[in-house]
Scaffold this motif. Structure first.
Motif, PDB file in Angstrom:
ATOM      1  N   PRO A 125       0.792  -1.199  -0.046  1.00 22.49           N
ATOM      2  CA  PRO A 125       0.117   0.093  -0.123  1.00 22.49           C
ATOM      3  C   PRO A 125       0.917   1.294  -0.085  1.00 22.49           C
ATOM      4  CG  PRO A 125       0.174  -0.646   2.183  1.00 22.49           C
ATOM      5  CD  PRO A 125       1.142  -1.908   1.429  1.00 22.49           C
ATOM      6  N   THR A 126       2.268   1.332  -0.111  1.00 23.05           N
ATOM      7  CA  THR A 126       3.073   2.278   0.031  1.00 23.05           C
ATOM      8  C   THR A 126       4.134   2.273  -1.015  1.00 23.05           C
ATOM      9  OG1 THR A 126       4.896   1.602   1.424  1.00 23.05           O
ATOM     10  CG2 THR A 126       2.705   2.349   2.532  1.00 23.05           C
ATOM     11  N   THR A 127       4.791   3.311  -1.266  1.00 22.77           N
ATOM     12  CA  THR A 127       6.002   3.053  -2.333  1.00 22.77           C
ATOM     13  C   THR A 127       7.225   2.367  -1.458  1.00 22.77           C
ATOM     14  OG1 THR A 127       6.823   5.356  -1.342  1.00 22.77           O
ATOM     15  CG2 THR A 127       5.271   5.204  -3.363  1.00 22.77           C
ATOM     16  N   ASN A 128       7.248   2.222  -0.344  1.00 17.59           N
ATOM     17  CA  ASN A 128       8.032   1.066   0.316  1.00 17.59           C
ATOM     18  C   ASN A 128       7.827  -0.284   0.109  1.00 17.59           C
ATOM     19  OD1 ASN A 128       9.801   3.088   1.334  1.00 17.59           O
ATOM     20  ND2 ASN A 128       8.483   3.449   2.944  1.00 17.59           N
ATOM     21  N   ASP A 129       6.507  -0.547  -0.598  1.00 19.89           N
ATOM     22  CA  ASP A 129       6.203  -1.940  -0.932  1.00 19.89           C
ATOM     23  C   ASP A 129       6.148  -1.993  -2.612  1.00 19.89           C
ATOM     24  OD1 ASP A 129       5.415  -2.804   1.617  1.00 19.89           O
ATOM     25  OD2 ASP A 129       4.053  -1.069   1.631  1.00 19.89           O
ATOM     26  N   GLY A 228       7.474  11.161  -3.786  1.00 23.49           N
ATOM     27  CA  GLY A 228       6.771   9.904  -3.334  1.00 23.49           C
ATOM     28  C   GLY A 228       7.418   9.675  -1.788  1.00 23.49           C
ATOM     29  N   PHE A 229       8.430  10.255  -1.500  1.00 24.92           N
ATOM     30  CA  PHE A 229       9.004   9.890  -0.099  1.00 24.92           C
ATOM     31  C   PHE A 229       8.078  10.226   1.283  1.00 24.92           C
ATOM     32  CE2 PHE A 229      11.439  11.479   3.622  1.00 24.92           C
ATOM     33  CZ  PHE A 229      12.040  10.206   3.931  1.00 24.92           C
ATOM     34  N   ALA A 235       7.972   2.579  14.331  1.00 24.85           N
ATOM     35  CA  ALA A 235       7.414   1.315  14.307  1.00 24.85           C
ATOM     36  C   ALA A 235       7.302   0.559  13.301  1.00 24.85           C
ATOM     37  CB  ALA A 235       5.676   1.355  14.711  1.00 24.85           C
ATOM     38  N   GLU A 236       7.445   1.404  12.010  1.00 26.17           N
ATOM     39  CA  GLU A 236       7.489   0.620  10.542  1.00 26.17           C
ATOM     40  C   GLU A 236       8.914   0.340  10.483  1.00 26.17           C
ATOM     41  OE1 GLU A 236       4.649   2.765   7.385  1.00 26.17           O
ATOM     42  OE2 GLU A 236       5.935   4.328   8.551  1.00 26.17           O
ATOM     43  N   LEU A 304      17.812  -3.714  -3.240  1.00 29.68           N
ATOM     44  CA  LEU A 304      16.649  -3.358  -2.910  1.00 29.68           C
ATOM     45  C   LEU A 304      16.682  -1.746  -2.477  1.00 29.68           C
ATOM     46  CD1 LEU A 304      13.657  -4.236  -2.092  1.00 29.68           C
ATOM     47  CD2 LEU A 304      14.735  -4.575   0.320  1.00 29.68           C
ATOM     48  N   ALA A 305      17.852  -1.257  -1.853  1.00 27.40           N
ATOM     49  CA  ALA A 305      17.501  -0.003  -1.491  1.00 27.40           C
ATOM     50  C   ALA A 305      19.124   0.299  -1.035  1.00 27.40           C
ATOM     51  CB  ALA A 305      16.941   0.345  -0.164  1.00 27.40           C
ATOM     52  N   MET A 306      19.417   1.783  -1.434  1.00 23.31           N
ATOM     53  CA  MET A 306      20.398   2.451  -1.216  1.00 23.31           C
ATOM     54  C   MET A 306      20.394   3.785  -0.723  1.00 23.31           C
ATOM     55  SD  MET A 306      24.136   2.639  -3.416  1.00 23.31           S
ATOM     56  CE  MET A 306      23.441   3.716  -4.694  1.00 23.31           C
TER      57      MET A 306
END
Length: 371
Positions: A125-129, A228-229, A235-236, A304-306
């Motif tokens: 549901p988010t741009t982290n997914d 989109g950040f 908690a996340e 995945l991320a940097m």
């Protein structure tokens, strides 16, 4: 045809299981773990819903489920970006534009009732997914936490009045070819000379929560100006750490520090989609056995991320992190690396991917519509 909001457990199961109907017989679609989708949608378990709300809808025709969609409002996103924007996500439908139109209208209506002016998506549901519809690259499966969607979704978005919001890029490279390059070794040496006190190390799994907290600090600094950040809450971050820890290969999660202070990180995951494709969404006894067996045969990784803190940007640390990741991946026997996703207008990151031998091989699109 009727559009019904998901209420009980039966509807939620229909919502989660519906993609199997859409992708039946498609060799490139990778079934998600049903338990993962259930977590993402759980208002009780997913800490995203501490600052968000969502409604899920099913389209039914003659009693048969023919489509699904979720409408999502993230209050942190609205506050950070100062715009009344909401999202749609988890969109799937059978080949019928009328179904797509009704689903999108239902999501837009729910958002509009709550004061939202712009609808974007898909985000799940988010741009982290997972997010975006596949735009190019339909001839191969997606890597872990990336999407695969039918080409007709693009046509339906156009016909339903949505327009492009942003394109996301994925690059692929052959790891051994890059790791063998002497040019990158020279670059790494130059970076260490340029940044006194720089140390690079694999993640310490015994102190994993501390590592995740450092990632949060760097991420929220490095991505603050990105489209989109939305900063990750504490908690996340804790939740993400719990979900990722069993998947992490320590050598592929690399931390950079300057005089002991967190400066940068890079996280790569083995392409667990190569395993998920074998277990059809369930981790029962047979699924677990298959998971353990096929996990040893994964050939690719996804970066995945940097992130690099503002203080240490444009000093070459990014290239050093790539190099260390690729060298570790070669030792582990991985063959290819996907670098994704990269914003279409993030030219600096695109050049970094190309420096790592990356070839643009998939594109994804996020749409939007004024409501």
């Amino acid at each position: 045809m009727s559009i019904e909001q998901v209420k009980g457990a039966g509807d939620k199961n229909d919502f989660i299981r519906f993609p199997w109907k859409v992708y039946q017989g498609n060799p490139h679609w990778v079934p998600p773990l049903k338990s993962d989708v259930k977590f993402l949608l759980s208002e009780k378990k997913n800490p995203f819903f501490q600052h968000a709300e969502a409604a899920c809808f099913l389209a039914r025709k003659n009693g048969e489920t023919v489509g699904r969609i979720a409408a999502i409002i993230d209050r942190n996103q609205i506050k950070i970006n100062n715009e009344q924007a909401g999202f749609f996500g988890f969109f799937e439908c059978l080949p019928d534009c009328a179904v797509a139109r009704e689903l999108l209208d239902a999501a837009a209506g729910w958002l509009k009732e709550r004061g939202i002016e712009i609808m974007r998506g898909p985000v799940n549901p988010t741009t982290n997914d997972e997010c975006g519809f596949l735009l190019e690259g339909f001839d191969s499966p997606p890597m872990v936490m990336m999407t695969y969607t039918p080409a007709y979704y693009l046509d339906y978005m156009d016909r339903c009045g949505l327009t492009k919001s942003k394109d996301l890029y994925a690059y692929i490279s052959v790891i051994r070819d890059v790791a063998a390059g002497g040019r990158l070794e020279k670059l790494a040496s130059a970076v260490k000379t340029r940044v006194p006190g720089l140390t690079v190390r694999p993640a310490n799994m015994k102190k994993f929560q501390r590592e995740i907290e450092a990632v949060q600090e760097i991420y929220n600094s490095a991505w603050s100006n990105n489209w989109g950040f939305v900063p990750m809450t504490d908690a996340e971050t804790v939740s993400m750490g719990k979900r990722l820890k069993p998947l992490i290969v320590p050598e592929l999660m690399i931390m950079a520090e300057v005089n002991g202070k967190p400066a940068a990180f890079i996280v790569s995951l083995p392409d667990y989609n190569q395993v998920l494709g074998k277990i059809n969404g369930s981790l029962g006894p047979v699924g677990i056995a298959k998971y353990l067996w096929y996990s040893r045969k994964i050939s690719d990784i996804r970066i995945l991320a940097m992130g690099v803190t503002k203080e240490f940007r444009k000093k070459g640390i990014e290239g050093l992190l790539y190099l260390e990741s690729f060298k570790a991946a070669v030792k582990k026997g991985y063959e290819r690396a996907e670098m994704s996703w990269i914003l279409e207008d993030n030219v600096l990151m695109q050049r970094g991917c190309e420096l790592m031998g990356g070839k643009l091989y998939k594109k994804y699109r996020i749409y939007e519509k004024n409501i």
